[in-house]
Design an enzyme around this catalytic site. Structure first.
Site, PDB file in Angstrom:
ATOM      1  N   CYS A  99     -19.142 -51.448 -42.010  1.00  0.00           N
ATOM      2  CA  CYS A  99     -18.587 -50.019 -41.606  1.00  0.00           C
ATOM      3  C   CYS A  99     -18.589 -49.308 -42.864  1.00  0.00           C
ATOM      4  CB  CYS A  99     -17.478 -50.000 -40.921  1.00  0.00           C
ATOM      5  SG  CYS A  99     -16.660 -48.237 -40.997  1.00  0.00           S
ATOM      6  N   CYS A 103     -18.382 -41.395 -41.592  1.00  0.00           N
ATOM      7  CA  CYS A 103     -18.755 -40.911 -40.514  1.00  0.00           C
ATOM      8  C   CYS A 103     -17.891 -39.950 -39.316  1.00  0.00           C
ATOM      9  CB  CYS A 103     -19.586 -41.804 -39.346  1.00  0.00           C
ATOM     10  SG  CYS A 103     -20.728 -43.191 -39.874  1.00  0.00           S
ATOM     11  N   THR A 190      -9.904 -45.088 -40.309  1.00  0.00           N
ATOM     12  CA  THR A 190     -11.085 -45.647 -41.070  1.00  0.00           C
ATOM     13  C   THR A 190     -11.423 -45.103 -42.429  1.00  0.00           C
ATOM     14  OG1 THR A 190     -12.420 -46.207 -38.965  1.00  0.00           O
ATOM     15  CG2 THR A 190     -13.628 -46.341 -40.938  1.00  0.00           C
ATOM     16  N   GLU A 256      -8.968 -49.932 -42.639  1.00  0.00           N
ATOM     17  CA  GLU A 256      -8.389 -49.114 -41.921  1.00  0.00           C
ATOM     18  C   GLU A 256      -7.009 -49.292 -42.175  1.00  0.00           C
ATOM     19  OE1 GLU A 256      -9.873 -47.886 -38.790  1.00  0.00           O
ATOM     20  OE2 GLU A 256     -11.826 -49.104 -39.339  1.00  0.00           O
ATOM     21  N   HIS A 291     -19.581 -38.695 -32.291  1.00  0.00           N
ATOM     22  CA  HIS A 291     -19.096 -40.067 -32.804  1.00  0.00           C
ATOM     23  C   HIS A 291     -19.519 -41.182 -32.091  1.00  0.00           C
ATOM     24  CE1 HIS A 291     -17.306 -42.017 -36.180  1.00  0.00           C
ATOM     25  NE2 HIS A 291     -16.295 -42.863 -35.276  1.00  0.00           N
ATOM     26  N   TYR A 295     -22.395 -44.227 -33.488  1.00  0.00           N
ATOM     27  CA  TYR A 295     -22.641 -45.616 -33.175  1.00  0.00           C
ATOM     28  C   TYR A 295     -24.346 -46.012 -32.892  1.00  0.00           C
ATOM     29  CZ  TYR A 295     -17.521 -46.457 -33.341  1.00  0.00           C
ATOM     30  OH  TYR A 295     -16.278 -46.772 -33.750  1.00  0.00           O
ATOM     31  N   CYS A 298     -25.173 -46.640 -37.080  1.00  0.00           N
ATOM     32  CA  CYS A 298     -24.251 -47.408 -37.564  1.00  0.00           C
ATOM     33  C   CYS A 298     -24.605 -48.836 -37.367  1.00  0.00           C
ATOM     34  CB  CYS A 298     -23.002 -47.191 -38.037  1.00  0.00           C
ATOM     35  SG  CYS A 298     -21.970 -47.754 -36.819  1.00  0.00           S
ATOM     36  N   GLU A 447     -14.454 -53.094 -33.234  1.00  0.00           N
ATOM     37  CA  GLU A 447     -15.024 -51.731 -33.455  1.00  0.00           C
ATOM     38  C   GLU A 447     -15.935 -51.074 -32.627  1.00  0.00           C
ATOM     39  OE1 GLU A 447     -16.380 -48.774 -35.104  1.00  0.00           O
ATOM     40  OE2 GLU A 447     -14.519 -48.216 -35.921  1.00  0.00           O
TER      41      GLU A 447
HETATM   42 FE1  SF4 Z   1     -17.901 -46.959 -39.444  1.00  0.00          FE
HETATM   43 FE2  SF4 Z   1     -19.804 -46.793 -37.729  1.00  0.00          FE
HETATM   44 FE3  SF4 Z   1     -17.619 -45.457 -37.348  1.00  0.00          FE
HETATM   45 FE4  SF4 Z   1     -19.529 -44.784 -39.344  1.00  0.00          FE
HETATM   46  S1  SF4 Z   1     -19.764 -44.694 -37.085  1.00  0.00           S
HETATM   47  S2  SF4 Z   1     -17.286 -44.736 -39.593  1.00  0.00           S
HETATM   48  S3  SF4 Z   1     -20.069 -46.882 -39.759  1.00  0.00           S
HETATM   49  S4  SF4 Z   1     -17.858 -47.723 -37.350  1.00  0.00           S
HETATM   50 FE    FE Z   2     -15.061 -45.805 -35.948  1.00  0.00          FE
END
Ligand code: SF4
Ligand code: FE
Length: 487
Positions: A99, A103, A190, A256, A291, A295, A298, A447
């Site tokens: 991660c 984001c 995060t 975190e 958000h 995902y 990412c 996550e």
């Molecule tokens: Fe982390 Fe993915 Fe959330 Fe970005 S979208 S902060 S990489 S878990």
């Molecule tokens: Fe997240």
């Protein structure tokens, strides 16, 4: 040009934070072996943005500053921005295998730009100009911004003011002409420790009588009254006590923390919502959609690393991708991974312009993407474990490999094909351990399940947006039944 170098980013983190780990305050946290990998990950974002070959994906031209900015601070002014967002997230995931933490603030920025516009238009406040000034600073200085949404929530059957302790949801406890004072906490933060600022938002749609909880603001991580408590991760002590090789992902990691606001003063220039309950539902849904779309970028980037590690493990065992069941498992992982990415790209490509002039993702597709993310990475992880073999759970330590007494035994008995040095095999197995059952598994599985909202949160949104009535009408038209809408 306003792109911070990785070196300047590292330097900017050298400050005192009220951060605790294992019961003690952390001194010089940027040197702490448990924290450093998460800093390396974000530094990689700054590095990629400096590279010519990635300029188009990693940077954009700001409509506020008219300058080139890091895309993680960009506001989506057209549909192409939304597609490049998920392409960038995939790219950074491929480079780090974890991660990359930048984001949440990115999605919060796009959310609050539009939400402040909506509030001002409806009731004549001036939140939008404030937010624009605040975000311009972020773009000009290329700051790392976190996002803070999830309250501890206490007894889930009770509304915020009905909790035994009113602080279980963050709320305003004092107001003056200069600003507000807030108390409460935000969980699952995060990348907070290695951020410069955070955008705080309410966690649920609020009702009459809950105005003090309808609050959004920007805050420096160093603000007085802030306490951060570092979250543990599997095998975290290996980063302190063992050889670096035993950590698996030897450079990168995520982070975190639990964030507490003990009567923190927020200057009014940084307040973007204070009491406007009717806009909280829209805010939460907008952020959730952005958000959940993230995902779709990412997780496939990390997934590429999982698939690559599985293929390499098979290869180093002397079994190339030509063995049919191995090839089939790699294909299956690829199908799952690309299905996630397809959802990310599709929810971006079908984005639409909002009143504030920014582009928003297709909410239904973003929710479906995130719902797939709650499942597919678990199956990909299972297949990686399958191809890597049980040794991911039984491999001796790096110290044993170096040992005069037993190192030669491990070298002798853990050799596979003659092309893979045992040391390289060791590193790969440790990486797979990290990704599947170690520190790295947090960013890819737990996550994936709970980040951006737990599975049921997406199912509620999907049930609202699935438009079942319209689908019933489609069937009635085909059947030509009496109450169908004729076209
Ligand atoms: Fe982390 Fe993915 Fe959330 Fe970005 S979208 S902060 S990489 S878990
Ligand atoms: Fe997240």
């Amino acid at each position: 040009m306003t792109l911070m170098t990785p070196q300047a980013y590292r330097k900017s983190l050298e400050r005192d934070l009220n951060l605790f780990m294992f019961g003690d305050k952390v001194k010089d946290y940027w040197k702490h072996p448990i924290i450093k990998p998460s800093i390396n990950t974000v530094a990689k974002i700054y590095e990629l943005a400096q590279m010519n070959e990635y300029q188009d994906i990693m940077t954009a031209t700001s409509h506020l500053t008219k300058d080139q900015v890091n895309r993680f601070t960009h506001l989506h002014v057209n549909g192409d921005d939304l597609v490049k967002k998920v392409q960038m997230q995939r790219l950074v995931g491929q480079h780090t295998g974890t991660c990359f933490q930048r984001c949440v603030g990115f999605d919060a920025g796009n959310t609050m730009y539009a939400t402040t516009y909506n509030i001002d238009k409806a009731i004549g406040t001036n939140y939008h100009e404030r937010f624009k000034s605040y975000w311009e600073e972020i773009q000009e200085q290329d700051l790392m911004v976190a996002g803070s949404m999830t309250d501890p929530k206490g007894d889930r059957s009770k509304r915020p003011p009905d909790q035994d302790d009113p602080d279980l949801y963050l709320h305003v406890v004092d107001r003056s002409d200069d600003g507000i004072v807030v108390r409460g906490a935000k969980a699952h933060q995060t990348g907070l420790v290695n951020s410069h600022r955070t955008i705080v938002m309410p966690t649920l749609s609020l009702r009459k009588g809950e105005e003090d909880y309808a609050v959004s603001f920007g805050m420096d991580i160093t603000a007085k009254g802030v306490t951060m408590i570092y979250g543990r991760q599997p095998s975290d002590l290996r980063k302190i006590y063992d050889d670096i090789e035993d950590t698996g992902n030897i450079k990168f990691g995520s982070q975190e923390v639990f964030l507490v606001f003990d009567d923190v003063f927020i200057p009014k220039e940084q307040v973007f919502m204070d009491g406007e309950i009717e806009f909280t539902g829209g805010l939460v849904n907008r952020f959730a959609s952005y958000h959940r779309n993230s995902y779709g970028g990412c997780k496939p980037g990390k997934g590429d690393v999982y698939i690559g590690a599985a293929a390499l493990a098979a290869q180093s065992n002397g079994l190339s991708g030509k063995v049919s069941h191995i090839k089939d498992k790699l294909v299956e992982m690829t199908v799952l991974n690309e299905t996630i990415f397809s959802g990310g790209v599709a929810s971006s490509a079908l984005g639409t312009k909002n009143e504030a002039g920014l582009y928003e993702v297709d909410s239904l597709l973003a929710n479906v993407t995130k719902q797939n993310v709650t499942r597919f990475p678990y199956e990909i992880r299972r297949l990686v474990e399958d191809l890597a073999g049980g040794i991911i759970a039984t491999l001796p330590s790096h110290a044993d490999f170096k040992s005069e007494a037993v190192g030669n035994l491990l070298q002798k008995y853990l050799q596979t094909d003659c092309e893979t040095p045992v040391e390289d095999r060791f590193k790969l197995i440790r990486l797979i351990e990290n990704l599947t059952i170690g520190t790295g598994s947090i960013a890819y599985t737990t996550e994936s399940l709970h980040g951006a909202g737990s599975p049921q949160a997406q199912r509620i949104m999907i049930s609202r947006q699935g438009d079942f009535d319209k689908k019933i009408q489609l069937v009635k038209k085909i059947l030509d039944t009496s109450d169908s809408i004729k076209s």
